[in-house]
Design a protein around this motif. Structure first.
Motif: not given
Length: 454
Positions: A155-164, A167-186
């Motif tokens: 469905h998609s090959e473009q999620l975080a757009g950075t090196t992750v 990751q943990k994803v939740f559904a909230s209303g009409d949105s997706y919330w994706m928490f990520v850890k990358n080189a910059a932090g959280y």
């Protein structure tokens, strides 16, 4: 043309005869003689007995005649069928023209000749007086997909757009919330469900220097809870601003959410494994932040890399945890269950081994079963198998024919799994081995029959 004029001439003669019989009531005459609606429709062929059982819907507004309940996948209409039509007010039309949509061949139908319904058929029904006509398209719906097969798409090959890294994803209303850890932090990445290629990014500065178990991030009672490797528990009401949860015990793992259920006296809880001195104990926190301690944790109970799912059975809430690693680092292929968060029971018989030991499994409830997908085995190799359980995780069966992931899907563990409102099973990210970066992929799959419209 001669045949058409003949039909209209015969209709005119019949109109004059019928009008005289009706005694000159012009309002009733006009309504009756101008009507050209089909009110019933059926098909029959002794060689295809399923046709006789079909119930046809007649959409008068759009001129559609069809069976809502499609015939089984693989059914072939290879013989002509007897078509029986009922007309409004019981008055036969002056003429009925039949057009085969596939070939555009047309003929005037006498009402008795068998017709070919291997493709849609257009009926043009002329009123008794020949002044009006109404067009219908009749078709026999047949399932074009194997109902029990599962169709997957990337469905998609473009999620975080950075090196992750995590990751943990939740559904909230009409949105997706994706928490990520990358080189910059959280970071928190948010996207509309309708546009999973566009993500808004917010840095989580309160967590920038923490070591957290992001795979165990849990949403409970309107807040998020995230355990740290030092035993502290962080919480946030909006996913952006975080603080240590006051009064929390030494958290070794968050095991999941136990819903309230409908049985009187059963409240919801955030469940955990805690440590008090040398003791490992089950514990739960209620919606008011109060903690309660339960029984001792067996050594084989998973504290990392497990999958969990909450559901209700016979009015009682259940939380099931599957696979993962225990506190000694040993991989598991065992299922556990709790109804209160304070005591867990082992569901899997110690003599049984239904699937390979693994961590990072994707576990969810889907199609009234538990689905266990992929994970990473003891050789640090990712898997792409699917197991299903119809008895809450006591036994598991490998799906090896219709419910399989496609060849191009890369095996993985630690993906986030969700089920959306259209009964699609969603797999966000995941990694091909421990220590690898997360994949920038969202796969979407659905058992075909769950998408069939009534």
């Amino acid at each position: 043309m001669k045949k058409n004029r003949l039909h209209l001439w015969m209709a005119g003669c019949a109109v004059l005869l019928l009008s005289s019989c009706l005694g000159g009531n012009s309002d009733i005459d006009e309504e009756l003689l101008s009507n050209c609606q089909i009110i019933s429709f059926s098909l029959q062929n002794d060689s295809i007995p399923e046709l006789s059982a079909l119930k046809f819907t007649i959409d008068q507004v759009n001129g559609q005649i069809f069976n809502k309940d499609s015939m089984p996948y693989g059914m072939i209409i290879d013989r002509k069928a007897v078509c029986t039509i009922g007309y409004d007010m019981g008055l036969s039309p002056s003429a009925v023209e039949v057009v085969y949509e596939a070939t555009k061949d047309s003929t005037y139908w006498n009402g008795t000749d068998s017709l070919d319904f291997s493709n849609p058929v257009r009926f043009r029904v002329y009123s008794y007086n020949g002044k009006f006509y109404k067009t219908y398209i009749a078709k026999v719906n047949i399932h074009r997909q194997q109902p029990d097969s599962m169709t997957w798409t990337l469905h998609s090959e473009q999620l975080a757009g950075t090196t992750v890294r995590e990751q943990k994803v939740f559904a909230s209303g009409d949105s997706y919330w994706m928490f990520v850890k990358n080189a910059a932090g959280y970071e928190l990445h948010t996207s509309l469900k309708t546009d999973v290629k566009s993500w808004q990014v917010t840095a989580l500065s309160d967590l920038s220097d923490k070591e957290l178990s992001l795979s165990q991030l849990t949403e409970y009672a309107g807040s998020f809870y995230l355990p740290a490797t030092d035993g502290s528990l962080y919480s946030s009401s909006d996913g952006l601003h975080w603080e240590i949860q006051a009064g929390a015990p030494n958290i070794k793992a968050l095991s999941g959410i136990l819903n309230a259920g409908t049985h009187v006296g059963r409240s919801s809880a955030l469940t955990a494994v805690i440590r008090e001195g040398d003791a490992w104990l089950f514990a739960r926190m209620d919606e008011n932040g109060r903690w309660e301690t339960g029984t001792a944790v067996p050594e084989a109970f998973p504290v990392t890399g497990f999958g969990n799912v909450s559901y209700e059975l016979m009015y009682y809430p259940h939380l099931t945890a599957v696979a993962g690693k225990d506190r000694n680092g040993r991989l598991s292929n065992v299922s556990w269950d709790t109804m209160d968060g304070l005591t867990w029971i082992r569901l899997t018989d110690e003599k049984q081994s239904f699937y390979e030991e693994r961590e990072g499994v994707m576990l969810t409830q889907y199609d009234n079963k538990l689905f266990l997908i992929g994970g990473i085995n003891a050789s640090d190799r990712a898997l792409k198998d699917i197991y299903r359980s119809e008895d809450r995780g006591i036994t598991w069966n490998l799906a090896d024919t219709l419910i399989v992931l496609p060849e191009v899907y890369r095996a993985r563990g630690y993906a986030s799994v969700l089920v959306d409102g259209e009964q699609f099973l969603l797999l966000f990210g995941g990694k091909e081995r421990n220590g690898a970066n997360m994949l920038e992929e969202l796969w979407r799959g659905r058992i075909n029959r769950l998408g069939f419209k009534e």
